[in-house]
Design a protein around this motif. Structure first.
Motif, short mmCIF file in Angstrom:
data_model
loop_
_atom_site.label_atom_id
_atom_site.label_comp_id
_atom_site.label_asym_id
_atom_site.label_seq_id
_atom_site.Cartn_x
_atom_site.Cartn_y
_atom_site.Cartn_z
N LEU A 193 0.80 -1.23 0.00
CA LEU A 193 0.00 0.00 0.00
C LEU A 193 0.84 1.28 0.00
O LEU A 193 0.29 2.38 -0.02
N ARG A 194 2.14 1.16 -0.01
CA ARG A 194 2.97 2.33 0.21
C ARG A 194 2.89 3.35 -0.92
O ARG A 194 2.86 4.55 -0.70
N ASN A 195 2.85 2.91 -2.17
CA ASN A 195 2.96 3.83 -3.30
C ASN A 195 1.68 3.88 -4.13
O ASN A 195 1.71 3.79 -5.35
N VAL A 196 0.54 3.99 -3.43
CA VAL A 196 -0.74 4.08 -4.14
C VAL A 196 -1.41 5.41 -3.84
O VAL A 196 -1.07 6.10 -2.89
N ASP A 197 -2.34 5.78 -4.70
CA ASP A 197 -3.13 6.99 -4.49
C ASP A 197 -4.28 6.68 -3.55
O ASP A 197 -4.83 5.57 -3.56
N TRP A 198 -4.68 7.70 -2.76
CA TRP A 198 -5.74 7.53 -1.78
C TRP A 198 -6.82 8.60 -1.97
O TRP A 198 -6.53 9.74 -2.32
N VAL A 199 -8.04 8.19 -1.70
CA VAL A 199 -9.18 9.10 -1.62
C VAL A 199 -9.64 9.10 -0.17
O VAL A 199 -9.74 8.03 0.45
N MET A 211 -9.35 5.70 9.36
CA MET A 211 -8.49 5.36 8.22
C MET A 211 -7.04 5.64 8.55
O MET A 211 -6.15 4.80 8.31
N GLU A 212 -6.75 6.80 9.12
CA GLU A 212 -5.37 7.15 9.46
C GLU A 212 -4.82 6.22 10.54
O GLU A 212 -3.65 5.82 10.49
N LEU A 220 2.18 2.72 7.84
CA LEU A 220 2.14 3.82 6.88
C LEU A 220 1.93 5.13 7.63
O LEU A 220 1.05 5.23 8.47
N ASP A 221 2.72 6.13 7.31
CA ASP A 221 2.60 7.44 7.93
C ASP A 221 1.45 8.20 7.27
O ASP A 221 1.53 8.53 6.08
N ALA A 223 0.63 11.22 7.33
CA ALA A 223 1.04 12.51 6.77
C ALA A 223 1.71 12.36 5.42
O ALA A 223 1.83 13.34 4.66
N LYS A 224 2.17 11.15 5.08
CA LYS A 224 2.88 10.94 3.82
C LYS A 224 2.04 10.22 2.77
O LYS A 224 2.55 9.86 1.71
N LEU A 225 0.75 10.01 3.07
CA LEU A 225 -0.11 9.37 2.07
C LEU A 225 -0.27 10.26 0.85
O LEU A 225 -0.34 11.49 0.95
N ARG A 226 -0.37 9.65 -0.28
CA ARG A 226 -0.54 10.39 -1.53
C ARG A 226 -2.04 10.58 -1.78
O ARG A 226 -2.69 9.75 -2.43
N LEU A 227 -2.59 11.66 -1.21
CA LEU A 227 -4.02 11.92 -1.33
C LEU A 227 -4.31 12.58 -2.66
O LEU A 227 -3.83 13.69 -2.94
N THR A 228 -5.13 11.93 -3.49
CA THR A 228 -5.54 12.54 -4.75
C THR A 228 -6.81 13.36 -4.60
O THR A 228 -6.99 14.36 -5.28
N LEU A 229 -7.68 12.92 -3.68
CA LEU A 229 -8.94 13.64 -3.45
C LEU A 229 -9.27 13.60 -1.96
O LEU A 229 -9.09 12.57 -1.31
#
Length: 307
Positions: A193-199, A211-212, A220-221, A223-229
């Motif tokens: 799950l490290r390098n995926v986009d998140w909604v 969720m967090e 998984l941190d 604060a470092k999630l790749r939030l797209t939306l």
């Protein structure tokens, strides 16, 4: 001027007779005469003409009779209204609920309450967990039901059966295709799950909190999630994930439709059972309607525990 004085005055005015009024009120004639004299002395105006053994209203008495009838009619209406509130034959209850609760969990309970108490009007305000807590704190809602954590001491809290959280992705998302044939133990890992986009839901929502927490437990941190939306409702999040905008963590109640229609794929999460919480302000009087609603929830809670 007291309500009792007005009742005595009106009984005399309607009968034009002190003795008959006293008999109707189950009072002595001196007590009736004293009440009339006190009203006249207080306002410095005669209310009756004394003509031998006969009495008639003066203009001031006629005016007071009209006003007394209106006042005592309103008092009777108020007493009747309070009785109806006490017996749940009228009333109003405002609820506030966070989105998962308000959109999926609460409507069947509200429907059951309305069948049992059809004279009680129910209003429901839906917001995130923080907004629900503010509504209960300010008295805008008498009861609140949330899925997020609330720590303020002014709330009484009752734990309720809740939901389960799922890791959810769109059926056609490239990440989903990569996971085909893998067990959930291999999918639900920090590496996968490290390098995926998140909604995600917005800050302040209970679903966002959980969720967090879940992702942090997986290493998984947040604060470092790749939030797209970042979206303000469960429905918006679900539709975005169905459109392959990214993954999310979502209640099974909210994801159910997308899974059933084949637009979402879901994986269970460790420690994913979540209780809802009913909030009530400790310092506010609990209405009869609120007490009845809480009793209905308690009955359902007991039934769920027994099944």
């Amino acid at each position: 001027m007291t309500l009792e004085q007005l009742r005595i005055f009106l009984a005399v005015a309607e009968r034009q007779h002190m003795t008959r009024a006293a008999e109707a009120l189950n009072l002595t004639q001196p007590a009736v005469s004293a009440a009339i004299a006190a009203l006249e002395d207080r306002h410095g105006l005669p209310l009756f003409h004394r003509i031998g053994r006969h009495i008639e209203l003066t203009p001031a008495g006629g005016l007071l009779m009209t006003e007394a009838q209106a006042i005592l009619r309103r008092v009777a209406e108020a007493e009747r209204a309070l009785g109806e509130l006490r017996e749940l034959r009228r009333g109003h209850l405002t609820l506030a609920a966070s989105q998962t609760v308000g959109n999926y969990w609460l409507p069947p309970i509200m429907s059951a309450f309305r069948r049992q108490f059809p004279a009680i009007t129910l209003d429901l305000v839906i917001g995130n967990t923080e907004q629900v807590a503010v509504a209960v704190k300010n008295g805008a809602a008498e009861l609140g039901i949330v899925e997020g954590l609330v720590t303020e001491a002014q709330f009484e809290q009752l734990a309720l059966p809740g939901d389960s959280l799922l890791l959810v992705a769109g059926t056609q998302h490239p990440w989903t295709r990569l996971q085909q044939g893998r067990s959930y133990r291999d999918v639900v890992t920090s590496e996968a799950l490290r390098n995926v986009d998140w909604v995600s839901r917005e800050q302040g929502s209970g679903t966002r909190q959980v969720m967090e927490t879940v992702l942090a437990d997986l290493g998984l941190d947040p604060a470092k999630l790749r939030l797209t939306l970042e979206l303000p409702s469960n429905e918006a999040v679900r539709l975005a994930v169905e459109a392959n905008a990214g993954l999310t963590v979502m209640s099974d109640l909210a994801a159910e439709v997308g899974i059933a229609q084949g637009r979402l794929v879901a994986w269970p999460l460790p420690e994913a059972e979540r209780a809802f919480r009913l909030l009530r302000h400790r310092d506010y009087h609990r209405s009869k309607a609120a007490a009845a609603f809480m009793d209905l929830i308690a009955e359902r809670r007991a039934g769920a525990a027994a099944s």
